[in-house]
Design a protein around this motif. Structure first.
Motif, PDB file in Angstrom:
ATOM      1  N   GLY A   1       0.848  -1.086  -0.042  1.00  0.00           N
ATOM      2  CA  GLY A   1       0.017  -0.067   0.101  1.00  0.00           C
ATOM      3  C   GLY A   1       0.756   1.260  -0.020  1.00  0.00           C
ATOM      4  O   GLY A   1       1.898   1.154   0.331  1.00  0.00           O
ATOM      5  N   PRO A   2       0.417   2.416  -0.255  1.00  0.00           N
ATOM      6  CA  PRO A   2       0.877   3.755  -0.318  1.00  0.00           C
ATOM      7  C   PRO A   2       1.597   4.192   0.785  1.00  0.00           C
ATOM      8  O   PRO A   2       2.720   4.712   0.855  1.00  0.00           O
ATOM      9  N   GLU A   3       0.864   4.004   2.012  1.00  0.00           N
ATOM     10  CA  GLU A   3       1.493   4.292   3.263  1.00  0.00           C
ATOM     11  C   GLU A   3       2.603   3.748   3.750  1.00  0.00           C
ATOM     12  O   GLU A   3       3.759   4.124   4.080  1.00  0.00           O
ATOM     13  N   ALA A   4       2.942   2.351   3.459  1.00  0.00           N
ATOM     14  CA  ALA A   4       4.031   1.464   3.724  1.00  0.00           C
ATOM     15  C   ALA A   4       5.144   2.050   2.806  1.00  0.00           C
ATOM     16  O   ALA A   4       6.428   2.164   2.967  1.00  0.00           O
ATOM     17  N   LEU A   5       4.879   2.072   1.433  1.00  0.00           N
ATOM     18  CA  LEU A   5       5.822   2.073   0.770  1.00  0.00           C
ATOM     19  C   LEU A   5       6.310   3.771   0.715  1.00  0.00           C
ATOM     20  O   LEU A   5       7.504   3.949   0.587  1.00  0.00           O
ATOM     21  N   THR A   6       5.482   4.737   1.055  1.00  0.00           N
ATOM     22  CA  THR A   6       5.955   6.131   1.321  1.00  0.00           C
ATOM     23  C   THR A   6       6.919   6.080   2.407  1.00  0.00           C
ATOM     24  O   THR A   6       8.074   6.655   2.397  1.00  0.00           O
ATOM     25  N   ALA A   7       6.548   5.452   3.555  1.00  0.00           N
ATOM     26  CA  ALA A   7       7.635   5.447   4.546  1.00  0.00           C
ATOM     27  C   ALA A   7       8.957   4.691   4.418  1.00  0.00           C
ATOM     28  O   ALA A   7       9.869   5.369   4.830  1.00  0.00           O
ATOM     29  N   VAL A   8       8.873   3.694   3.412  1.00  0.00           N
ATOM     30  CA  VAL A   8      10.097   2.987   2.974  1.00  0.00           C
ATOM     31  C   VAL A   8      11.032   4.133   2.204  1.00  0.00           C
ATOM     32  O   VAL A   8      12.115   4.449   2.289  1.00  0.00           O
ATOM     33  N   LEU A   9      10.153   4.746   1.335  1.00  0.00           N
ATOM     34  CA  LEU A   9      10.961   5.902   0.417  1.00  0.00           C
ATOM     35  C   LEU A   9      11.561   6.723   1.086  1.00  0.00           C
ATOM     36  O   LEU A   9      12.683   7.340   0.932  1.00  0.00           O
TER      37      LEU A   9
END
Length: 314
Positions: free
Chosen positions: A280-288
């Motif tokens: 999902g976008p929330e997890a991916l945003t935190a990773v980036l």
């Protein structure tokens, strides 16, 4: 053996020529830099590489060991340690020339406890090693997430026309691809880099490998941040401001942080392939956001010198 990442590719010594005329030597190599980043972030990482039993090889081995990177057996079989000459411009950006040989050390392979296999750059295109890398990745897909960074080096890869087919074949085998906008501009001149990367999301659907293509393609844009492309949509983050000393190893440190972040979200391993595709976008945003923070610290230092986990607040 514990769960780990296997990085497969080049280690070398970077001979860095600075605009002021000074010259310094730093251990490096794209895949070694990724392994180093993972080690500094506290991850169990093994590096299958090709070093000589010489003074420069000793310096690379000491550099890796200090960051808890284990070498795969046979990684010291080269006649001499490879060298990359990096010439920096006034903005800290590097151009490269290489004197190197490369092959996968005998016996290197992913096992049932290998969560991910990472490769890219010179190791993925320079024979005889590149064919060995391709075979290793094809076998590793049964157990491991495959991550790939083309990290183009035109001085050793040849023309874009010569390199493009090999790069696209590896993209089709991969679950996660990280690529710079500069590399995409070289591979696909005249195309928007992000749109060129978007085509890679379905690379496997039309390729000979029969794979689905990557679940995530991340395009890095230097000081402008990064964008991750998935079937579910795009996620973009800005880069923090940084005082740039040089850009050596910045993309590699981003790649290491990307693997670390996916690991932290339990998205590595063949059994997690569907979960990765559904990230999902929330997890991916935190990773980036963690990735651009790691890269910003790396560019603020000379050479490939990524941060340790405690420098990032955990």
């Amino acid at each position: 053996m514990s769960s780990h990442v296997l990085a497969v590719g080049e280690s070398l010594v970077d001979v860095v020529h600075r605009p002021d005329g000074s010259v310094a030597e730093h251990p490096g190599g794209s895949i070694a830099n990724v392994a180093l980043t993972l080690g500094r972030l506290g991850r169990d990482v093994r590096l299958a590489t090709w070093l000589g039993r010489d003074e420069r090889g000793d310096s690379v081995r000491a550099w890796l060991a200090e960051s808890d990177v284990a070498l795969a057996a046979g990684s010291d079989g080269a006649e001499r340690t490879s060298v990359g000459v990096a010439t920096l411009d006034d903005g800290g950006s590097a151009t490269y020339e290489f004197d190197m040989t490369w092959q996968v050390p005998p016996g290197a392979a992913a096992g049932s406890d290998t969560l991910a296999v990472h490769t890219g750059s010179i190791a993925a295109v320079l024979e005889p090693g590149s064919s060995q890398v391709r075979a290793l990745l094809e076998a590793a897909r049964a157990t491991s997430t495959i991550t790939y960074d083309p990290n183009a080096r035109p001085m050793i890869m040849g023309t874009a026309d010569e390199a493009r087919g090999r790069i696209e074949a590896l993209v089709a085998l991969s679950d996660v691809v990280k690529v710079s906008d500069e590399d995409l501009g070289w591979l696909y001149p005249g195309q928007d880099p992000v749109e060129a990367a978007r085509a890679w999301l379905t690379a496997g659907a039309t390729g000979s490998s029969g794979q689905e293509g990557p679940a995530v393609v991340v395009v890095t844009k230097g000081g402008d941040g990064a964008v991750a492309l998935t079937a579910g949509g795009d996620v973009e983050v800005k880069a923090p401001s940084a005082q740039v000393v040089d850009t050596v190893g910045a993309g590699d440190s981003f790649m290491g942080a990307l693997i670390d972040g996916l690991w932290g979200n339990d998205l590595l391993g063949a059994a997690r392939r569907d979960a990765l595709r559904a990230v999902g976008p929330e997890a991916l945003t935190a990773v980036l956001e963690r990735c651009v923070a790691v890269a910003a610290i790396t560019v603020s230092r000379a050479g490939a010198n990524p941060p340790r986990r405690d420098e990032l607040g955990g």
